[in-house]
Write an enzyme that holds these catalytic residues in place. Structure first.
Site, PDB file in Angstrom:
ATOM      1  N   ARG A 101       0.812  -1.222   0.000  1.00 46.72           N
ATOM      2  CA  ARG A 101       0.000   0.000   0.000  1.00 46.72           C
ATOM      3  C   ARG A 101       0.842   1.267   0.000  1.00 46.72           C
ATOM      4  NH1 ARG A 101      -2.777   1.792  -2.753  1.00 46.72           N
ATOM      5  NH2 ARG A 101      -3.864  -0.208  -2.716  1.00 46.72           N
ATOM      6  N   LYS A 136       2.731  24.969  -2.314  1.00 50.78           N
ATOM      7  CA  LYS A 136       1.433  24.355  -2.001  1.00 50.78           C
ATOM      8  C   LYS A 136       1.512  22.848  -2.200  1.00 50.78           C
ATOM      9  CE  LYS A 136      -1.067  28.569  -3.220  1.00 50.78           C
ATOM     10  NZ  LYS A 136      -2.011  29.219  -4.144  1.00 50.78           N
ATOM     11  N   LYS A 168       5.374  39.022  -0.188  1.00 47.48           N
ATOM     12  CA  LYS A 168       3.989  38.941  -0.617  1.00 47.48           C
ATOM     13  C   LYS A 168       3.171  40.037   0.065  1.00 47.48           C
ATOM     14  CE  LYS A 168       2.444  34.670  -1.121  1.00 47.48           C
ATOM     15  NZ  LYS A 168       2.429  34.465  -2.585  1.00 47.48           N
ATOM     16  N   GLU A 198       5.763  40.312  -4.924  1.00 46.26           N
ATOM     17  CA  GLU A 198       4.438  40.072  -5.492  1.00 46.26           C
ATOM     18  C   GLU A 198       3.721  41.402  -5.698  1.00 46.26           C
ATOM     19  OE1 GLU A 198       1.473  36.903  -3.960  1.00 46.26           O
ATOM     20  OE2 GLU A 198       0.825  38.794  -3.054  1.00 46.26           O
ATOM     21  N   ASP A 219       0.549  39.071  -9.931  1.00 39.37           N
ATOM     22  CA  ASP A 219      -0.394  38.180  -9.270  1.00 39.37           C
ATOM     23  C   ASP A 219      -1.831  38.458  -9.694  1.00 39.37           C
ATOM     24  OD1 ASP A 219      -1.106  36.155  -7.346  1.00 39.37           O
ATOM     25  OD2 ASP A 219      -1.837  37.759  -6.061  1.00 39.37           O
TER      26      ASP A 219
END
Length: 288
Positions: A101, A136, A168, A198, A219
């Protein structure tokens, strides 16, 4: 042994994943399969896609039982169709079923990332724009998922918060302005580290240019606004790299690339993929 040459942290992580799955022992196998049973297992694709993680699956089986014999039939990066044999594993039936598995989970997930990445790379065919991933990723799987992106033909953005400055919107709010954030960063980082900013509009693009950012991210901008921003950047600082990001899909990526950006970052490569359908079958029992 295959364990030699592998990242020690990865080996320990896989051991932890095995402990999570196996616990005190594989109850079903222990009570149904004779301890001395030997088998041959075939791992095969049940879907179209790009394979990644063929040696990671081998590593899982090696950790479970170094006596297992694992023979890969394809390489990472190979395109496969339903029925393609990916690997053959031979040895203790108990060991094969214990490692099955986790080996399949990792191979399926990594191949899913590689397959998704390849589809985005194909959408950029003929263009110079580079496809990269983001942070992410699935917690605990970043190393493997980012490897799978490379197998699929993409490239990696920063691996973590430690290897580049990426200013950011919340950093800008915390510092007070783009200029202040860049100035503070430039004062302390090594000369080899880049600063990316950003931006969401042309005013911020201009401020990032004046602050001498190394990379400017556009962005969630519309393609027509991106073209304006790129023209501004090329005129004032042609050496500055331009990255596009934000809700990039297979349907929109080529149009974004055609604006002239250098890089497009896509979070969907690692957070919105579909695992490839792969199975393991015991197809031949051997004498113990």
């Amino acid at each position: 042994m295959i364990l030699n040459g592998y990242n020690e942290e990865l080996v320990e992580t896989i051991k932890g994943w095995l402990r999570e799955d196996v616990g005190a022992g594989d109850v079903t196998t222990n009570v149904t399969v004779p301890a001395d049973s030997k088998s041959k297992a075939v791992i095969h694709a049940k879907d179209h896609g790009v394979i990644a993680g063929i040696t990671i699956a081998e590593l899982v089986f090696q950790i479970v039982d170094p006596e297992l014999r694992y023979t890969p039939k394809v390489n990472d990066g190979d395109a496969v169709t339903p029925g393609t044999i990916l690997a053959v594993v031979e040895g203790s039936t108990h060991s094969l079923l214990t490692g099955e598995r986790l080996a399949l989970n990792l191979l399926q997930r990594m191949s899913g990332v590689a397959t998704r990445t390849r589809s985005y790379v194909d959408a950029l065919e003929g263009l110079k724009t580079r496809l990269v991933d983001t942070r992410k990723t699935t917690p605990g799987h970043r190393l493997l998922e980012k490897y799978a992106v490379r197998v699929g033909g993409g490239a990696n953005h920063r691996f973590g918060l430690y290897d580049a400055v990426m200013i950011k919107d919340n950093h800008i709010k915390g510092a007070g302005s783009i200029s202040e954030a860049v100035q503070r960063a430039r004062a302390v980082i090594p000369h080899t580290m880049t600063i990316e900013v950003e931006t969401e509009n042309l005013t911020q693009v201009q401020e990032a240019l004046q602050a001498s950012a190394d990379i400017i991210m556009l962005d969630n901008m519309r393609p027509d606004r991106m073209r304006e921003a790129i023209a501004l950047i090329r005129e004032q600082a042609p050496h500055v790299k331009v990255e596009a990001s934000g809700n990039v899909s297979l349907e929109t990526i080529r149009g974004i690339a055609e604006t002239g950006v250098d890089v497009i970052s896509v979070g969907r490569l690692t957070y919105s993929f579909e695992s490839l359908d792969i199975s393991l079958d015991l197809n031949e029992k051997k004498e113990g």
